[in-house]
Design an enzyme around this catalytic site. Structure first.
Site, PDB file in Angstrom:
ATOM      1  N   CYS A 125       0.727  -1.213   0.089  1.00 46.84           N
ATOM      2  CA  CYS A 125       0.021  -0.077   0.174  1.00 46.84           C
ATOM      3  C   CYS A 125       1.072   1.026   0.080  1.00 46.84           C
ATOM      4  CB  CYS A 125      -0.908   0.077   1.729  1.00 46.84           C
ATOM      5  SG  CYS A 125      -2.292   1.364   0.997  1.00 46.84           S
ATOM      6  N   THR A 381     -26.715   2.343  10.735  1.00 50.77           N
ATOM      7  CA  THR A 381     -27.690   2.084  10.397  1.00 50.77           C
ATOM      8  C   THR A 381     -28.137   3.593   9.057  1.00 50.77           C
ATOM      9  OG1 THR A 381     -29.404   0.473   9.440  1.00 50.77           O
ATOM     10  CG2 THR A 381     -29.579   1.275  11.598  1.00 50.77           C
ATOM     11  N   TYR A 382     -28.935   3.351   8.890  1.00 42.91           N
ATOM     12  CA  TYR A 382     -29.431   4.510   8.635  1.00 42.91           C
ATOM     13  C   TYR A 382     -30.414   3.947   7.636  1.00 42.91           C
ATOM     14  CZ  TYR A 382     -25.419   6.799   7.679  1.00 42.91           C
ATOM     15  OH  TYR A 382     -23.571   7.111   7.766  1.00 42.91           O
ATOM     16  N   ASN A 383     -31.300   2.697   7.675  1.00 41.13           N
ATOM     17  CA  ASN A 383     -32.712   1.986   7.822  1.00 41.13           C
ATOM     18  C   ASN A 383     -32.753   1.885   5.866  1.00 41.13           C
ATOM     19  OD1 ASN A 383     -32.452   2.646  10.999  1.00 41.13           O
ATOM     20  ND2 ASN A 383     -33.573   1.442  10.739  1.00 41.13           N
ATOM     21  N   THR A 384     -31.255   1.723   5.447  1.00 42.16           N
ATOM     22  CA  THR A 384     -32.233   2.321   3.896  1.00 42.16           C
ATOM     23  C   THR A 384     -31.635   0.349   3.096  1.00 42.16           C
ATOM     24  OG1 THR A 384     -30.220   3.397   4.013  1.00 42.16           O
ATOM     25  CG2 THR A 384     -32.767   4.382   3.901  1.00 42.16           C
ATOM     26  N   THR A 393     -31.567  -4.001   8.582  1.00 45.69           N
ATOM     27  CA  THR A 393     -30.382  -4.464   7.820  1.00 45.69           C
ATOM     28  C   THR A 393     -29.580  -4.981   8.652  1.00 45.69           C
ATOM     29  OG1 THR A 393     -28.624  -2.177   8.297  1.00 45.69           O
ATOM     30  CG2 THR A 393     -30.095  -2.288   6.873  1.00 45.69           C
ATOM     31  N   GLU A 458     -23.162   3.849   0.730  1.00 42.62           N
ATOM     32  CA  GLU A 458     -23.923   1.870   0.719  1.00 42.62           C
ATOM     33  C   GLU A 458     -22.377   1.201   0.826  1.00 42.62           C
ATOM     34  OE1 GLU A 458     -28.425   1.496   0.987  1.00 42.62           O
ATOM     35  OE2 GLU A 458     -27.475   2.054  -1.505  1.00 42.62           O
TER      36      GLU A 458
END
Length: 487
Positions: A125, A381-384, A393, A458
């Protein structure tokens, strides 16, 4: 940040004055000034620049994060600009990294940066190596050490074996490896120093995964980040390019590639349907402990046959092998020779019950910082899901985390590993294994091929899960070995 924006504007104006013809007729050539321009478009080779939050558009929380990052590092690097998709995590990450590198601790500052170089170099790297070479020199490190590991003190050379095993086959670490480091007479490590070193090694192995997994571009001041060549232009002033007013089309492939909207929708719907059915199965019946153990062994065995990419697209990097020994050693060797990964039962040794307290005892406050970072990544989480809202999720996040630990032989007795094959398709598994085990082989094609209908934010979220699960797996093996040595 307004001051920074003003300074940036002034610099751009100054550059424009240098590049455009002066009223006196003196042009760029006559001044003899070579002005670099960035290679590539934005902080990531995988994510379109327009989708990454720009410094001038941040809200109050972003403003604070950027300001803290700049004050801490003296720069606003590309890793920060990509991680800022998830401000809560970024705040925890920056706080932890700042403590490891700059606050009071067992190791001197130049040792810390050199260990970062050693760890990043194991995965070739050059992005991280370049950053820490600069930092190492800035804190007074000896430039001779950068000519190769053999030029560093024997104490750091002795750490090379642990670095190698942790990066590629952490399950092989034993208390004998720990004893060798702690009892090497004049070149020995103290327990506190070793804990600090182990945390740094695992941090930078994982950060190398994020760097490659998100296609982080080189910084403009580092090798591969700039060029002095002028682009081919036709009918607009060269200063437009310098100021970012590009006349050419800089489109990136969308994560969906050529996938149609209908097909995209169907893939998301199919995954959500699987999650729903698995939840119903959980509610109806629970597999026996024997069946759960069988499913774990099956998944662990199958993970060995998930091949990492050999694609020629992978990012080119300069040779950094002088910073470590045994260049042929890697995860690939293990899988090809079919060696057995022993099972590590979390019920017998866990981060929460054992590792956390050991780190906190020998390196105060660091255990707390790492624990917070683990929890934020795991619970975030953004619940999407793609175009859907109000989605739980947790099942999917747990499958990703546990699949990574499964690849390292780590088993949770209360988890049904049959869920992994239901939720993670093969292209996703290939991406996960490559980013976690051989990140230097990650390509844009692999990034685009999984979850094609999901947003880039995401996919960055996925990478946060990958790097924290990897770091915890490495820490578990190292800390267990230290515990065995101490007892």
């Amino acid at each position: 940040m307004r001051l920074a924006a003003t300074a940036s504007h002034n610099r751009a104006y100054a550059v424009q004055g240098l590049l455009c013809d002066h009223p006196t007729g003196r042009g760029r050539k006559e001044l003899g000034i070579r002005i670099p321009r960035p290679l590539g478009h934005g902080p990531s080779r995988f994510i379109p620049e327009k989708e990454i939050l720009q410094v001038g558009n941040e809200d109050a929380q972003m403003h604070t994060l950027f300001a803290d990052s700049f004050a801490t590092l003296g720069r606003l690097d590309n890793i920060t600009l990509v991680m800022v998709f998830h401000p809560q995590y970024l705040g925890s990450f920056l706080k932890t990294q700042h403590y490891l590198l700059q606050m009071d601790g067992p190791l001197p500052l130049h040792y810390r940066h050199y260990i970062g170089i050693m760890a990043a170099a194991r995965h070739q790297c050059s992005y991280l190596v370049n950053l820490h070479v600069n930092d190492f020199l800035h804190v007074g490190g000896d430039p001779k050490w950068l000519n190769g590991l053999e030029n560093a003190p024997h104490k750091l050379q002795n750490l090379g074996e642990l670095n190698k095993i942790l990066a590629h086959r952490p399950w092989l670490i034993t208390k004998e490896h720990i004893e060798q480091l702690l009892k090497t007479e004049e070149h020995s490590w103290s327990l506190a120093e070793l804990i600090h070193a182990v945390v740094l090694l695992t941090h930078y192995h994982s950060l190398a995964s994020f760097t490659f997994g998100c296609g982080i571009s080189p910084e403009i001041h580092c090798e591969g980040g700039h060029t002095f060549k002028l682009p081919s232009v036709s009918n607009y002033c060269i200063c437009d390019i310098t100021n970012g007013n590009h006349g050419v089309d800089e489109t990136h492939d969308s994560p969906a590639g050529s996938i149609s909207t209908t097909e995209s929708f169907c893939e998301v719907e199919a995954l959500m349907e699987k999650m729903k059915k698995l939840q119903e199965c959980r509610d109806e019946e629970e597999a026996s402990q024997e069946e759960m153990a069988t499913r774990f062994e099956r998944e662990k065995r199958e993970s060995m046959f998930v091949c990492c990419s050999e694609d020629e697209e992978s990012a080119s990097t300069r040779d950094v092998s002088r910073h470590f020994e045994d260049t042929s050693y890697g995860y690939k060797d293990f899988s090809r020779h079919g060696m057995h990964v022993p099972t590590f039962r979390v019920q017998d040794y866990s981060w929460e019950d054992h590792g956390y307290s050991l780190v906190n005892r020998l390196y105060p406050d660091v255990g707390q910082l790492i624990d917070e970072k683990f929890h934020i990544a795991y619970d975030l989480t953004y619940n999407t899901m793609a175009m859907h809202k109000d989605v739980d999720t947790s099942m999917l996040r747990r499958a990703i985390w546990n699949y990574i630990h499964c690849m390292f032989g780590i088993r949770y007795d209360d988890y049904d590993y049959g869920e992994i094959n239901q939720l993670l398709d093969r292209s996703f598994k290939v991406y996960i294994k490559t980013v976690v085990c051989t990140p230097e082989k990650t390509t844009k094609r692999m990034y685009d091929s999984f979850w094609r209908q999901f947003k880039h934010s995401e996919k960055v979220h996925v990478n946060l899960l990958l790097i924290e699960a990897r770091m915890q797996a490495e820490l578990l093996y190292a800390l267990r070995a230290i515990t065995h040595y101490m007892t």
